[in-house]
Design a protein around this motif. Structure first.
Motif, PDB file in Angstrom:
ATOM      1  N   TYR A   1     -29.740 -14.396 -11.038  1.00 18.51           N
ATOM      2  CA  TYR A   1     -30.517 -14.906 -12.173  1.00 18.51           C
ATOM      3  C   TYR A   1     -30.690 -13.832 -13.240  1.00 18.51           C
TER       4      TYR A   1
ATOM      5  N   LEU B   1     -29.461 -14.052 -17.019  1.00 18.65           N
ATOM      6  CA  LEU B   1     -30.400 -13.862 -18.131  1.00 18.65           C
ATOM      7  C   LEU B   1     -29.913 -12.806 -19.116  1.00 18.65           C
TER       8      LEU B   1
ATOM      9  N   PRO C   1     -30.346 -14.726 -22.596  1.00 18.77           N
ATOM     10  CA  PRO C   1     -31.741 -14.326 -22.395  1.00 18.77           C
ATOM     11  C   PRO C   1     -32.784 -15.374 -22.774  1.00 18.77           C
ATOM     12  N   ASN C   2     -32.464 -16.345 -23.569  1.00 16.78           N
ATOM     13  CA  ASN C   2     -33.460 -17.311 -24.032  1.00 16.78           C
ATOM     14  C   ASN C   2     -33.445 -18.619 -23.254  1.00 16.78           C
TER      15      ASN C   2
ATOM     16  N   LYS D   1     -34.683 -20.980 -20.872  1.00 18.86           N
ATOM     17  CA  LYS D   1     -35.968 -21.161 -20.180  1.00 18.86           C
ATOM     18  C   LYS D   1     -35.769 -21.477 -18.690  1.00 18.86           C
TER      19      LYS D   1
ATOM     20  N   GLN E   1     -35.186 -18.300 -16.902  1.00 10.82           N
ATOM     21  CA  GLN E   1     -36.407 -17.497 -16.891  1.00 10.82           C
ATOM     22  C   GLN E   1     -37.359 -17.985 -15.797  1.00 10.82           C
ATOM     23  N   ASN E   2     -37.485 -19.315 -15.678  1.00  6.91           N
ATOM     24  CA  ASN E   2     -38.362 -19.881 -14.650  1.00  6.91           C
ATOM     25  C   ASN E   2     -37.850 -19.571 -13.246  1.00  6.91           C
TER      26      ASN E   2
ATOM     27  N   GLN F   1     -35.916 -17.105 -12.327  1.00 15.28           N
ATOM     28  CA  GLN F   1     -36.066 -15.665 -12.093  1.00 15.28           C
ATOM     29  C   GLN F   1     -37.515 -15.341 -11.741  1.00 15.28           C
TER      30      GLN F   1
END
Length: 161
Positions: free
Chosen positions: A134, A138, A142-143, A145, A148-149, A151
């Motif tokens: 993950y 990312l 990087p953006n 979502k 991000q969740n 990770q």
């Protein structure tokens, strides 16, 4: 009669050596524990229990590579024992050698399919591999979502006691 008594006492002493080494380990007396373990292994070099204890002592003294070597040799001598595979996997995982750790855990589970600790460690390792994947994803996006969740959730589970 004296010979039988001597034999009984010496077998009792052999049984107590594990208790003595464990007591030294528990009290953090690594050097005497190692000396006693190595002394025992000079007379019984194939003793799997003492070899496992020696690897623990080596780990406690920061001799990680030596501990890994001891465990590797033990897994070759006794592939049917799951504990050395599991302990080797734990050391490999700490060294971020995840793929090797996974192979060791798979060997532990093959040796004993109901070995809960090895199965738990395998789950933790898969989580660590997922977190790494993950994180790499990312870095590329990087953006996103969703990543991000994932990770964040993976990291939260890894940090749980």
């Amino acid at each position: 009669m004296a010979c039988c008594t001597l034999l009984t006492l010496s077998s009792g002493a052999r049984a107590d050596i594990y208790t003595e080494v464990n007591a030294l380990v528990q009290s953090g007396q690594w050097q005497p524990a190692q000396a006693l373990a190595e002394s025992r292994l000079k007379t019984t070099p194939t003793d799997p229990q003492m070899r496992l204890l020696l690897s623990h002592i080596q780990t406690g003294q920061g001799q990680t590579e030596a501990a890994m070597d001891t465990l590797r040799a033990l897994t070759l001598s006794f592939p049917e024992l799951p504990e050395p595979h599991n302990n080797l996997a734990a050391l490999l995982a700490r060294a971020n050698r995840h793929e090797e750790a996974l192979l060791s855990l798979q060997a532990a589970v093959r040796a004993r399919p109901d070995y809960a600790l090895a199965l738990e460690n395998m789950g933790d390792l898969y989580l660590a591999l997922a977190a790494r994947a993950y994180g790499q994803a990312l870095n590329l996006t990087p953006n996103l979502k969703r990543l991000q969740n994932k990770q964040a959730n993976t990291q939260q589970v890894l940090k749980a006691p």
